[in-house]
Each structure stands twice: as C-alpha cells, then as structure tokens.
Design an enzyme around this catalytic site. Sequence first.
Site, PDB file in Angstrom:
ATOM      1  N   CYS A  23      38.809  48.010  18.175  1.00 18.64           N
ATOM      2  CA  CYS A  23      38.225  46.943  17.004  1.00 18.64           C
ATOM      3  C   CYS A  23      38.603  47.352  15.606  1.00 18.64           C
ATOM      4  O   CYS A  23      39.409  46.699  14.979  1.00 18.64           O
ATOM      5  CB  CYS A  23      36.850  46.489  17.113  1.00 18.64           C
ATOM      6  SG  CYS A  23      35.583  47.586  16.429  1.00 18.64           S
ATOM      7  N   HIS A  35      30.912  46.924  15.397  1.00 19.08           N
ATOM      8  CA  HIS A  35      32.182  46.015  15.791  1.00 19.08           C
ATOM      9  C   HIS A  35      32.840  45.327  14.651  1.00 19.08           C
ATOM     10  O   HIS A  35      31.892  45.039  13.575  1.00 19.08           O
ATOM     11  CB  HIS A  35      31.739  45.123  16.937  1.00 19.08           C
ATOM     12  CG  HIS A  35      32.935  44.267  17.456  1.00 19.08           C
ATOM     13  ND1 HIS A  35      33.925  44.892  18.153  1.00 19.08           N
ATOM     14  CD2 HIS A  35      33.156  43.045  17.435  1.00 19.08           C
ATOM     15  CE1 HIS A  35      34.721  44.095  18.496  1.00 19.08           C
ATOM     16  NE2 HIS A  35      34.350  42.827  18.000  1.00 19.08           N
ATOM     17  N   HIS A  52      39.994  39.459  17.332  1.00 21.64           N
ATOM     18  CA  HIS A  52      39.108  40.883  17.405  1.00 21.64           C
ATOM     19  C   HIS A  52      39.837  41.559  18.784  1.00 21.64           C
ATOM     20  O   HIS A  52      40.130  40.726  19.782  1.00 21.64           O
ATOM     21  CB  HIS A  52      37.894  40.869  17.435  1.00 21.64           C
ATOM     22  CG  HIS A  52      36.944  40.121  18.409  1.00 21.64           C
ATOM     23  ND1 HIS A  52      35.751  40.628  18.835  1.00 21.64           N
ATOM     24  CD2 HIS A  52      37.402  39.336  19.556  1.00 21.64           C
ATOM     25  CE1 HIS A  52      35.374  39.942  19.904  1.00 21.64           C
ATOM     26  NE2 HIS A  52      36.483  38.757  20.122  1.00 21.64           N
TER      27      HIS A  52
END
Length: 388
Positions: free
Chosen positions: A300, A348, A360
């Site tokens: 990420c 994240h 993402h």
Amino acid sequence: MASHRKSRPSGTRIAGIRTPALATAALTSVALLSQSANAAPAADGKPSLEEVEKKVDDLYRQAESATEKYNAAKEKTTKQRKRVDTLLDDVAKRTQKLNEEREQLGSFAAAQYRTGAAAPDTATFLLADSPQDYFDQTQLMGRLTSRQKTAVDDYFTEQSATMKKRQEASKSLETLTETQSDLQTAKSTVQKKLSDARDLLSKLTAEEKARLAAIQKEKEEEAARKAAELAKQQAAAAEKAKEEAAAQDSGSSSDTGSGTGTGTSDSSYSTKAEKALAFARAQIGKPYVWGATGPGSYDCSGLTQAAWKAAGVSLPRTTWDQVNAGTTVSLADAQPGDLIFFYDDISHVGIYIGNGMMIHAPKPGAYVREESIYYGGESIIHSVVRPA
C-alpha cells in the site's frame, strides 16, 4: 474488509480528522445475515463462518502492520549499511595513511643513524602514546628538525583519529546487526500471518466460500452506497464554495488581486495530483506484494510513494511517516490525490480519486484496484493528508 472491527478508543486525534460514526444499519444486517447462516459452531467444534472471516481479516491486518514494520526496518538497514561501508572505507584510507607516516618516521630514524647522530629507539618511538612521551624518553628534542617534529605530530594525530573511526565503525556494525535482526523478525511475522490465513481459508468448503463471497458482496455494495453519499456531500460543498466565491468577487470587483494566491496553490496541487493519479491508475491490476515498491508489484505505501514520486513529490516509505508528510484535512474536504489512512495503527493507505473512491493495493492475494474508502466500514478511516 469486514464491518465487525471494534471502534477506535476515544482520545486525542489529529486536527481536521473526521470522527467516524458507528456501523450503519445495513452493515449490521450483513453481520446478522452471516450470524443466521452460521449461528453456532458445528458439533465438531469447528468455528463458524463468521468467526473464520473475522480471523482471516485480522490476520491480513496483522500481516499488513508487520509489512510496515518490515518496510521501516529495511529502510533503516539500507541506510545503516551505507554508513558502515562509508566508515570502513574511511578506516581503510586512514590506516594506509598511518602506515605511510610510520614508514616516514622510520626513514628519519635510519637517516639519523647513518649521519652518526644518537640513534633513537625506534620501537620506543613508534609505541609512545604521544609525541611528548617520545621526546621525554629519547631526549632528542633538540636534534629533531622542524620537518621531523611535524611528521611525528601528524603520525600521532592520525593514529588517534584512526582509532576513533575504528570504534565508530564497530558500533555501526553492531547497530547494523540489530536492524538486520529486526528486519528478519518482521519478515517472519508477515509470513506467519499470511500462512495462518491461507490455512484457515483452505479448510472452508465450496459452499462456505460461496456464502463468504455473498457476504463480502453485500459489504461492497454498502461501501459503494456510502461513497456515493460522500460524493454528493462534497459536490454540494464545492457548489456552495463556488457560489460564495462568486458573490465575494462581485462584491469586491475592484480588488483584482483578491484570491490569486489561493487559486495558484490549488492549481499547483491539482496539477501534481493529476500526475500522481495517472501513475496510480496505470498500476491497476498489478499484484499486492508485501515490501514491494514497483514497478511490477506494490504494497500500500509503496504504491502511494511511487505515485507521488511520479508527480515530483518525495514521500517517506512507511504509512507511519507518510501520515506526517503533509497537511491533515477533513474527510469532507478530501480532494483527488489526497492520502487516506486507515486503522488506529495507521497500517494502510490509499490515494483518493474523488467520489468516495480510492486506488490502493489492498492486501496479499489482491491486486491494485479502485475501491470505496468505506471498504472496511467508516470506523476504520483514520485521517486524510494532503502531501503537496
């Protein structure tokens, strides 16, 4: 992600962060659906489907958090290794210079012997702790030339500096060993969490996997609905701001410089954001691989770092550092290009594209994709940061 995550504990929050609401009724109905399908563990003690889903979700979350620890340890190890290499190179050069100066001192002693001068004790000379110690021991102060005195001073100065550099290199090597150990620990943790998640999923029957997919689909639909709501709110806010700006312009038309600075700033950010988003879109479909920074795969934070690098903006490697690399804004004010961070441990991140959606790299086994920022429920959204 699952909607069953516990809500964040109360406490101080970064200014401008939107405080998430509780799970919606629709998400609750999804949980009830899962519970009704798996009301209790099987007679043989097997966990219910809901329990398996929660466990797998938690394992992926833990793996992602461990991935960020791995990224941080890897970055630290790389920097420390460069420092060690630099120090060792410096020590090697200083040692060579010290040997050359030692040879020069030896030649001075030999020359004094050949000319009949009282020959100094070369062993004592080279083992003395300081120039003065040597002079006191040999009582040759008056017989040394200016050039010889300078050579002696240079030798002991270089000897002291070399010893200090060797000690520094030794400490740096110890630090490097520690960071390498941290790196290996984080790597092992990621691998263990992913292995556990795969084992749990492998035990599901085809029917259970189908029911799990149906539950996930309902969650995705609810997330899309929430994203649409946010899009409407942001559109309404933008229209209102536009009307207010128009009214202000008409009321102060004589002030031709009004608002120029803000407009230029917004325009500059939009230009950079477009480049970052264009890069991110081009990565859609590439696999999530923990610790990866491209070009074939990403985790990420590796994706967001690469996207903004394409726009000429340097971001740190980990989510924990990226969250501080910009200006925090409210979710309602989020603009395309902003970074959306998730979970209390900020493990994240995605890049906002507008309309409640983001690009993402979700998790192991998934691919870079567009998805609602509410993919795991509203409660997991931590903050929004504008990086440029």
